[in-house]
Design an enzyme around this catalytic site. Structure first.
Site, PDB file in Angstrom:
ATOM      1  CE  LYS A  61      16.744  -1.731  10.666  1.00 34.71           C
ATOM      2  NZ  LYS A  61      15.599  -2.280  11.449  1.00 34.71           N
ATOM      3  CB  THR A  93      -0.937   0.016   1.220  1.00 34.25           C
ATOM      4  OG1 THR A  93      -0.155  -0.144   2.421  1.00 34.25           O
ATOM      5  CG2 THR A  93      -1.954  -1.114   1.141  1.00 34.25           C
ATOM      6  CG  LEU A 144      15.207   7.668  23.440  1.00 35.23           C
ATOM      7  CD1 LEU A 144      15.332   7.700  24.959  1.00 35.23           C
ATOM      8  CD2 LEU A 144      14.508   8.929  22.947  1.00 35.23           C
ATOM      9  CD  GLN A 145      19.355   4.350  20.013  1.00 35.86           C
ATOM     10  OE1 GLN A 145      18.386   4.041  19.322  1.00 35.86           O
ATOM     11  NE2 GLN A 145      19.360   4.163  21.327  1.00 35.86           N
ATOM     12  CE  LYS A 169       2.983  -0.982  10.459  1.00 33.71           C
ATOM     13  NZ  LYS A 169       3.563  -2.137   9.872  1.00 33.71           N
ATOM     14  CB  CYS A 197       7.335   1.200   8.070  1.00 34.87           C
ATOM     15  SG  CYS A 197       7.092  -0.501   7.508  1.00 34.87           S
TER      16      CYS A 197
END
Length: 437
Positions: A318, A86, A248-249, A202, A258
């Site tokens: 990432k 989607t 928290l990085q 979600k 996403c």
């Protein structure tokens, strides 16, 4: 139980493999014949650690197969999973045409009552709408269950067996009972909700995590201006169990398939119901500004980027994935090219996707050292081990100007300084006297 999974992208493949691993008979459907042929050989179309091993094991045990035929996959099954993409539309809304087309094809092929499980991320109200639309296409009863996924790219195989919760949203008690039995093999807590609540969980989860990232990045910018160290601040905050250390990085913002898509979609949902979500709007703005601030450090150091060789180290959003969708590196490279820089790039996994994106406009290398050889600056964008394990003296030795701007705080600044590297990172400020009024 016999299960069909429609869509063999990231979510569909991991879901299908997971269900087969806990003992179900799973057939996955994709329209691409070449892709299906490779899948049946145990070759994954996505990079995800551990996925091919499980694929091969389940294929060999005849618990997992792949086909292009809806009819073959759906014949005689009780449960069909929809895991169709989607993507983000032109106004930030979720594009539902692929999902609705797949649901329509399922309805045209069913030969008995089924439970349709929607794994795809969809706006609130979509599942109810889809159920009404497809029920009109068949005389067989179709129950619908919203079962949003919470898989993290790079750790999805681990997540499907060790997740925090499985959310099942429906008003059909029999369908919920069936799905509970299917998922019991995962050994993960199951939360039963209504359809709309499951859909919102979600979006709300991803929007909250994106908010944590933008919060710590904005705080990092304040640390830079006041002499604080965001790493120490993050540790201190994370020790509070009410806050937690995850997400928290400080860095250069979130990306991937996403967070950008889901924050934009939730913002559109809020506008549609005339409830302004101003905080989420600012989360999105902060995320973009963080990339621009990163580039501003480079501009401040080199003054003019035209003709300068800039090494971009890391393309994926990432580590442990080849996904470059909405990755900070893509925006950064685009801006560098606009300003006339000569860009070289390295990623241990995502180079091929980078080539598809930029072609010959960017030189892609087989090692970080090759990328920053004779470079005027090196940008650390993704914290792959192959990048962050580079010895500091290599930057000094190989670069034309040893300027390293680290968007992930992955190097020790003292070691870089000792090596003679002009090193800048995120959220580490020089101590200065402040006058607070």
């Amino acid at each position: 139980m016999k299960i069909a999974v429609i869509g063999v992208g990231y979510v569909g493949l991991v879901t299908g493999v997971g269900l087969a691993t806990i003992g179900h008979q799973v057939t996955c459907v994709d329209v691409d014949e070449n892709k299906v042929a490779q899948l049946n050989e145990g070759i994954s179309p996505i990079y995800e650690p551990g996925i091919e091993k499980l694929m091969i094991e389940n294929i060999n045990e005849n618990k997992l197969s792949f086909t292009t035929s809806y009819e073959k996959a759906i014949a005689g099954v009780d449960v069909v999973y929809l895991a169709v993409g989607t993507p983000e539309g032109d106004q930030g809304q979720a594009e539902l045409k692929y999902l609705k087309l797949a649901a329509k094809q399922v309805a045209e092929c069913v030969t008995n009552p089924i439970t349709l499980v929607v794994k795809s991320t969809v706006p609130v109200g979509t599942n109810r709408e889809v159920q009404n639309e497809i029920q009109s296409l068949t005389s067989h009863s179709i129950s619908i269950v919203s079962n949003p996924e919470f898989l993290r790219e790079g750790t999805a195989v681990y997540d499907i067996f060790h997740g925090d919760r499985i959310v099942l949203g429906s008003e059909d008690k029999e369908a919920l009972k069936k799905l509970t039995e299917i998922n019991e093999g995962f050994g993960i807590p199951i939360l039963i909700t209504g359809l709309e609540s499951a859909e919102m969980i979600k979006y709300a989860s991803n929007a909250f995590l994106a908010t944590k990232i933008s919060f710590i990045n904005e705080l990092a910018n304040i640390c830079e201006a006041t002499g604080g160290d965001i790493r120490e601040v993050s540790r201190g905050m994370g020790m509070d169990r009410r806050i937690g250390a995850a997400f928290l990085q400080a860095g250069i913002g979130y990306g991937g398939s996403c967070f950008p898509k889901d924050t934009a979609a939730l913002l559109q949902i809020s506008k549609k119901v005339d409830i302004p979500f101003e905080m989420l709007q600012e989360v999105i703005h902060i995320n973009q500004r963080q990339r621009d601030r990163f580039l501003d450090k480079l501009r401040s150091e080199l003054k003019i980027l035209t003709g300068k060789k800039i090494a971009v180290l890391g393309l994926a959003f990432k580590p442990d994935t080849d996904d470059i969708r909405e990755a900070p590196a893509i925006y950064i490279i685009q801006e560098l090219l606009k300003e006339g820089a000569v860009v070289t790039a390295f990623d241990p996994i995502a180079n091929n996707n980078g080539i598809k994106q930029f072609g010959q406009m960017v030189t892609f290398t087989d090692s970080p050292e090759e990328a920053f050889l004779e470079a005027d600056a090196a940008l650390i964008v993704t914290e792959w081990d192959e990048i962050v394990q580079t010895a500091p003296n290599q930057f000094k030795k190989l670069m034309k100007q040893p300027v390293v701007i680290d968007g992930r705080n992955s190097f020790d600044e003292k070691a870089m300084e000792r090596a003679g590297v002009n090193y800048m990172n995120v959220g580490i400020g020089e101590i200065k006297e402040l006058v607070l009024e």
